[in-house]
Scaffold this active site. Structure first.
Site, PDB file in Angstrom:
ATOM      1  N   ASP A 268       0.792  -1.161  -0.089  1.00  0.00           N
ATOM      2  CA  ASP A 268       0.189   0.086  -0.035  1.00  0.00           C
ATOM      3  C   ASP A 268       0.895   1.371  -0.215  1.00  0.00           C
ATOM      4  OD1 ASP A 268      -2.588   1.429   0.014  1.00  0.00           O
ATOM      5  OD2 ASP A 268      -2.798   1.344   2.093  1.00  0.00           O
TER       6      ASP A 268
ATOM      7  N   HIS B 289      -3.538  13.757   1.159  1.00  0.00           N
ATOM      8  CA  HIS B 289      -3.708  13.123   2.315  1.00  0.00           C
ATOM      9  C   HIS B 289      -2.751  13.287   3.201  1.00  0.00           C
ATOM     10  CE1 HIS B 289      -5.079   9.671   4.648  1.00  0.00           C
ATOM     11  NE2 HIS B 289      -4.035   8.794   4.389  1.00  0.00           N
TER      12      HIS B 289
ATOM     13  N   GLU C  42     -10.834   4.038   3.727  1.00  0.00           N
ATOM     14  CA  GLU C  42      -9.698   4.857   2.861  1.00  0.00           C
ATOM     15  C   GLU C  42     -10.006   4.551   1.362  1.00  0.00           C
ATOM     16  OE1 GLU C  42      -5.625   4.047   4.037  1.00  0.00           O
ATOM     17  OE2 GLU C  42      -5.706   5.435   5.537  1.00  0.00           O
TER      18      GLU C  42
ATOM     19  N   GLU D 205      -9.223   4.437  -2.207  1.00  0.00           N
ATOM     20  CA  GLU D 205      -8.375   4.202  -2.870  1.00  0.00           C
ATOM     21  C   GLU D 205      -8.306   3.385  -4.040  1.00  0.00           C
ATOM     22  OE1 GLU D 205      -4.785   2.446  -0.855  1.00  0.00           O
ATOM     23  OE2 GLU D 205      -5.245   3.122   1.100  1.00  0.00           O
TER      24      GLU D 205
ATOM     25  N   ASP E 267      -9.287   0.569   2.072  1.00  0.00           N
ATOM     26  CA  ASP E 267      -8.315   0.168   3.019  1.00  0.00           C
ATOM     27  C   ASP E 267      -8.715   0.533   4.467  1.00  0.00           C
ATOM     28  OD1 ASP E 267      -6.088  -0.775   4.142  1.00  0.00           O
ATOM     29  OD2 ASP E 267      -5.058   0.980   3.891  1.00  0.00           O
TER      30      ASP E 267
ATOM     31  N   ARG F  64      -8.413   3.947  13.461  1.00  0.00           N
ATOM     32  CA  ARG F  64      -7.530   5.277  13.583  1.00  0.00           C
ATOM     33  C   ARG F  64      -6.973   5.203  15.014  1.00  0.00           C
ATOM     34  NH1 ARG F  64      -6.172   6.110   8.761  1.00  0.00           N
ATOM     35  NH2 ARG F  64      -8.039   6.943   7.341  1.00  0.00           N
TER      36      ARG F  64
ATOM     37  N   GLN G  58      -4.345   2.485  15.315  1.00  0.00           N
ATOM     38  CA  GLN G  58      -3.153   2.882  14.418  1.00  0.00           C
ATOM     39  C   GLN G  58      -2.182   4.214  15.058  1.00  0.00           C
ATOM     40  OE1 GLN G  58      -4.791   4.785  10.820  1.00  0.00           O
ATOM     41  NE2 GLN G  58      -2.623   5.718  10.208  1.00  0.00           N
TER      42      GLN G  58
ATOM     43  N   LYS H  39      -4.820  -1.713  10.245  1.00  0.00           N
ATOM     44  CA  LYS H  39      -5.008  -1.872   8.995  1.00  0.00           C
ATOM     45  C   LYS H  39      -5.112  -3.458   8.360  1.00  0.00           C
ATOM     46  CE  LYS H  39      -3.604   2.252   7.466  1.00  0.00           C
ATOM     47  NZ  LYS H  39      -4.426   3.157   6.913  1.00  0.00           N
TER      48      LYS H  39
ATOM     49  N   THR I 139      -9.354  -5.356   3.850  1.00  0.00           N
ATOM     50  CA  THR I 139      -9.296  -4.735   2.630  1.00  0.00           C
ATOM     51  C   THR I 139     -10.178  -5.053   1.604  1.00  0.00           C
ATOM     52  OG1 THR I 139      -6.855  -4.316   3.171  1.00  0.00           O
ATOM     53  CG2 THR I 139      -7.348  -3.558   1.096  1.00  0.00           C
TER      54      THR I 139
ATOM     55  N   GLU J 238     -10.306  12.959   7.678  1.00  0.00           N
ATOM     56  CA  GLU J 238     -10.165  14.108   7.088  1.00  0.00           C
ATOM     57  C   GLU J 238     -11.485  14.880   6.764  1.00  0.00           C
ATOM     58  OE1 GLU J 238      -7.851  11.598   4.209  1.00  0.00           O
ATOM     59  OE2 GLU J 238      -6.862  13.633   3.758  1.00  0.00           O
TER      60      GLU J 238
HETATM   61 CA    CA Z   1      -4.056   3.193   3.100  1.00  0.00          CA
END
Ligand code: CA
Length: 430
Positions: free
Chosen positions: A135, A142, A208, A210, A242, A246, A249, A262, A266, A372
């Site tokens: 990844d 970002h 996420e 992606e 993904d 948080r 993380q 993570k 996915t 975000e």
């Molecule tokens: Ca990611």
């Protein structure tokens, strides 16, 4: 070889809905389970799934060097290993068979019964066996947003970021196709102001936005892929969510990066849209300053104009679009990512999956994560039913869509939809 399948004037005899993601110019590749419980490789035009294994057995690929069982497999890895020339021959042939001017299959009812399926008769599977998952972290917006929140707004980008496409090695065992629900992960977090960590369900589960590309066998151990050749080894692209916890993380990621925050899930969209099909939508990426080192320098249009949207759908089925972004915002291109990945001789194989990193654009509406969009929980998003979200709630479904549009032509990826269930409960014996 000419990409005949891309001809914008081409029409098909299969019924296709207006504005479909899958016109005859797309011809993506996927793997599905049929109504007879047979697993096969297929493609899709409009809302019709096409069994390529059956087509091959009935002689529709005669003249193309393919092994007899190439499409009678539960993954696309071997077909992808056959290389770009074969992908192009097969895509062109499919386009020919379903061309409105071609009556061969169109007028063969017996063959059509064997080859064609309605979407409700099939179940999409993972398209490839993913040996390795990487990844990247290639959106400047970002990386800047996250750096501002987690570290220092004045020095949001770390010193390496503008010089190389930052990435980490992810986990392939938990990559799932669209439609497979996941559980809220358990884990260790450090609450604000606490002096020791606590254990429990993550409170800050996020998506996420992606995309990812899928490679073919590209090199031998020790052999870098030159940037000018990199795109030849990219089969196609999918949408990718993904999933990220948080709070887990934030506590675990120092010093080696993401781990349990993570690797619980996915999700990817099941149809691989080839790089060939995306050719009309090539565009330049953002200007890169400073100029990257020569092994990462490639002039020309190596990004793609792919519109992206994220919906949160509540358990009552109310959908709200929370983000609109575009693949072209990414700072680093796929060619740069693959050239960088292999510059030390790292071996890349058929079916490897390379995530782009969260794709955030320049505006607040184009951010690619709840972290975000709701700015670390300080600016809740109001959904259409009036409820608010700072992160994803139990029983919410996150849907990512992606499509290219230009001069009345559309090529899309369909969607990747995943429901977040409450934390896992062990079954109790009766
Ligand atoms: Ca990611």
């Amino acid at each position: 070889m000419e990409l005949l399948a891309n001809d914008p004037a081409k029409k098909t005899w299969l019924p296709t809905p207006v504005d479909t993601d899958f016109p005859i110019q797309n011809i993506p590749f996927g793997v599905f389970l049929t109504r007879d419980d047979i697993i096969t490789i297929g493609t899709r035009i409009g809302d019709t799934a096409i069994d390529l294994g059956a087509m091959h057995q009935l002689g529709y690929f005669d003249g193309i060097p393919l092994t007899d069982d190439i499409f009678l497999q539960d993954t696309l890895n071997d077909f992808i290993s056959d290389g770009q020339k074969t992908w192009r021959l097969v895509r062109n042939r499919i386009s020919e068979v379903f061309d409105i001017e071609n009556d061969t299959l169109k007028n063969n009812e017996a063959h059509k019964t064997i080859i064609l399926f309605a979407l409700n008769e099939i179940e999409m599977q993972l398209p490839v066996q993913i040996g390795d998952y990487t990844d990247f972290y290639s959106s400047k917006e970002h990386a800047t947003n996250v750096g501002s929140m987690f570290r220092d707004p004045e020095n949001a980008l770390l010193p390496n970021w503008l010089h190389l496409p930052v990435a980490y090695h992810g986990r392939s065992s938990t990559i799932i196709p669209s439609g497979v629900p996941i559980h809220r992960p358990m884990g260790q977090t450090m609450p604000k102001g606490a002096d020791k960590p606590v254990f429990g369900p993550s409170r800050l589960v996020d998506f996420e936005l992606e995309m990812a590309f899928i490679t073919t066998d590209a090199n031998k151990l020790g052999e870098p892929i030159p940037i000018a050749k990199a795109e030849e080894y990219i089969f196609g692209m999918v949408l990718l969510n993904d999933w990220s916890a948080r709070d887990i993380q934030k506590w675990e990621y120092i010093p080696l990066g993401p781990f349990l925050a993570k690797n619980f899930a996915t999700s990817i969209s099941p149809w691989i849209v080839t790089l060939d099909a995306l050719k009309p939508y090539r565009c330049a990426g953002p200007k890169q300053d400073p100029t990257p080192l020569p092994y990462l320098t490639l002039n020309g249009n190596h990004s793609f104009d792919i519109g992206l949207e994220v919906d949160i759908v509540t358990s009552e089925g109310i959908a709200t679009t929370v983000s609109k972004s575009n693949y072209k915002y990414l700072y680093w291109t796929m060619a740069q990512q693959l050239a960088h990945h292999t510059i030390n001789g790292c071996k890349v194989t058929s079916g490897d999956l390379m995530g782009s990193g969260t794709i955030s654009g320049p505006t607040k509406e184009s951010y690619g994560s709840m972290l975000e969009l709701a700015w670390q929980g300080t600016k809740p998003i109001t959904l259409k039913d009036g409820s608010e979200r700072t992160f994803i709630q139990d029983n919410d479904t996150v849907v990512i869509r992606g499509f290219c549009k230009k001069s009345g032509q559309r090529i899309g990826f369909g969607e990747v939809a995943t429901t977040l269930l409450p934390e896992f409960q062990p079954k109790t014996k009766k």
